[in-house]
Design a protein around this motif. Structure first.
Motif, PDB file in Angstrom:
ATOM      1  N   SER A   1       0.829  -1.215   0.000  1.00  0.00           N
ATOM      2  CA  SER A   1       0.000   0.000   0.000  1.00  0.00           C
ATOM      3  C   SER A   1       0.858   1.259   0.000  1.00  0.00           C
ATOM      4  CB  SER A   1      -0.908   0.041   1.227  1.00  0.00           C
ATOM      5  OG  SER A   1      -1.810  -1.006   1.205  1.00  0.00           O
ATOM      6  N   ARG A   2       1.886   1.236   0.821  1.00  0.00           N
ATOM      7  CA  ARG A   2       2.754   2.415   0.946  1.00  0.00           C
ATOM      8  C   ARG A   2       3.436   2.740  -0.384  1.00  0.00           C
ATOM      9  NH1 ARG A   2       7.331   3.216   5.608  1.00  0.00           N
ATOM     10  NH2 ARG A   2       7.994   5.274   4.949  1.00  0.00           N
ATOM     11  N   THR A   3       3.923   1.710  -1.062  1.00  0.00           N
ATOM     12  CA  THR A   3       4.574   1.908  -2.358  1.00  0.00           C
ATOM     13  C   THR A   3       3.577   2.431  -3.376  1.00  0.00           C
ATOM     14  OG1 THR A   3       6.128   0.123  -1.874  1.00  0.00           O
ATOM     15  CG2 THR A   3       5.887   0.761  -4.189  1.00  0.00           C
ATOM     16  N   ILE A   4       2.394   1.848  -3.387  1.00  0.00           N
ATOM     17  CA  ILE A   4       1.356   2.297  -4.325  1.00  0.00           C
ATOM     18  C   ILE A   4       1.018   3.765  -4.052  1.00  0.00           C
ATOM     19  CG2 ILE A   4      -1.037   1.972  -5.063  1.00  0.00           C
ATOM     20  CD1 ILE A   4      -0.639  -1.044  -4.394  1.00  0.00           C
ATOM     21  N   ALA A   5       0.861   4.110  -2.782  1.00  0.00           N
ATOM     22  CA  ALA A   5       0.534   5.496  -2.416  1.00  0.00           C
ATOM     23  C   ALA A   5       1.626   6.463  -2.861  1.00  0.00           C
ATOM     24  CB  ALA A   5       0.302   5.599  -0.914  1.00  0.00           C
ATOM     25  N   GLU A   6       2.876   6.027  -2.808  1.00  0.00           N
ATOM     26  CA  GLU A   6       3.978   6.876  -3.239  1.00  0.00           C
ATOM     27  C   GLU A   6       4.003   7.050  -4.756  1.00  0.00           C
ATOM     28  OE1 GLU A   6       7.470   4.997  -1.686  1.00  0.00           O
ATOM     29  OE2 GLU A   6       6.990   5.522   0.390  1.00  0.00           O
ATOM     30  N   LEU A   7       3.571   6.040  -5.484  1.00  0.00           N
ATOM     31  CA  LEU A   7       3.649   6.074  -6.947  1.00  0.00           C
ATOM     32  C   LEU A   7       2.427   6.696  -7.616  1.00  0.00           C
ATOM     33  CD1 LEU A   7       5.230   2.570  -7.563  1.00  0.00           C
ATOM     34  CD2 LEU A   7       6.353   4.794  -7.763  1.00  0.00           C
ATOM     35  N   LEU A   8       1.269   6.620  -6.985  1.00  0.00           N
ATOM     36  CA  LEU A   8       0.045   7.101  -7.628  1.00  0.00           C
ATOM     37  C   LEU A   8       0.061   8.588  -8.001  1.00  0.00           C
ATOM     38  CD1 LEU A   8      -2.819   5.058  -5.940  1.00  0.00           C
ATOM     39  CD2 LEU A   8      -1.990   4.903  -8.286  1.00  0.00           C
TER      40      LEU A   8
END
Length: 121
Positions: free
Chosen positions: A59-66
């Motif tokens: 989730s954290r990685t996705i939140a950083e990339l979105l």
């Protein structure tokens, strides 16, 4: 669209949508009665999130990339992060191919008539 409609169209649970919202991955507005309302584009967003989760991103990685995805721009950092995730996935694929090849060898070996004593129920 309301949360139930989005869940149906995107093929996910209402609980998953609430989780995505808690993680900052999905945004909703609220009606006067407090119901969550989503734009039609939320279906594509949820499917992207699902694909990224399926690829093993946290989730954290996705939140950083979105934000980069939303802006249709990237930074050297985001490209490096995506490349690292791609390399990790490539490693998993290589391991899965190796495992499949081992299973194929076992299947081939056990298809021989002299190896018919084992039964699995």
């Amino acid at each position: 669209m309301r949360i139930g409609e989005l869940a149906t169209e995107a093929g996910v649970s209402v609980r998953a949508l609430r989780y995505y919202e808690e993680q900052g991955l999905l945004a909703a507005t609220r009606s006067n009665s407090g119901q969550r309302l989503y734009a039609a584009a939320a279906v594509d967003r949820v499917q992207l999130i699902q694909n990224l989760y399926a690829a093993g991103l946290a989730s954290r990685t996705i939140a950083e990339l979105l934000p980069c995805v939303d802006a249709k721009e990237s930074t050297p950092e985001s490209r490096a992060r995506l490349a690292a995730e791609r390399d990790r996935i490539d490693g998993q694929i290589a391991e899965l191919i190796e495992t499949r090849d081992r299973l194929d060898a076992i299947i081939e070996l056990t298809e021989r008539p002299e190896h018919s004593g084992c039964s699995i129920h």
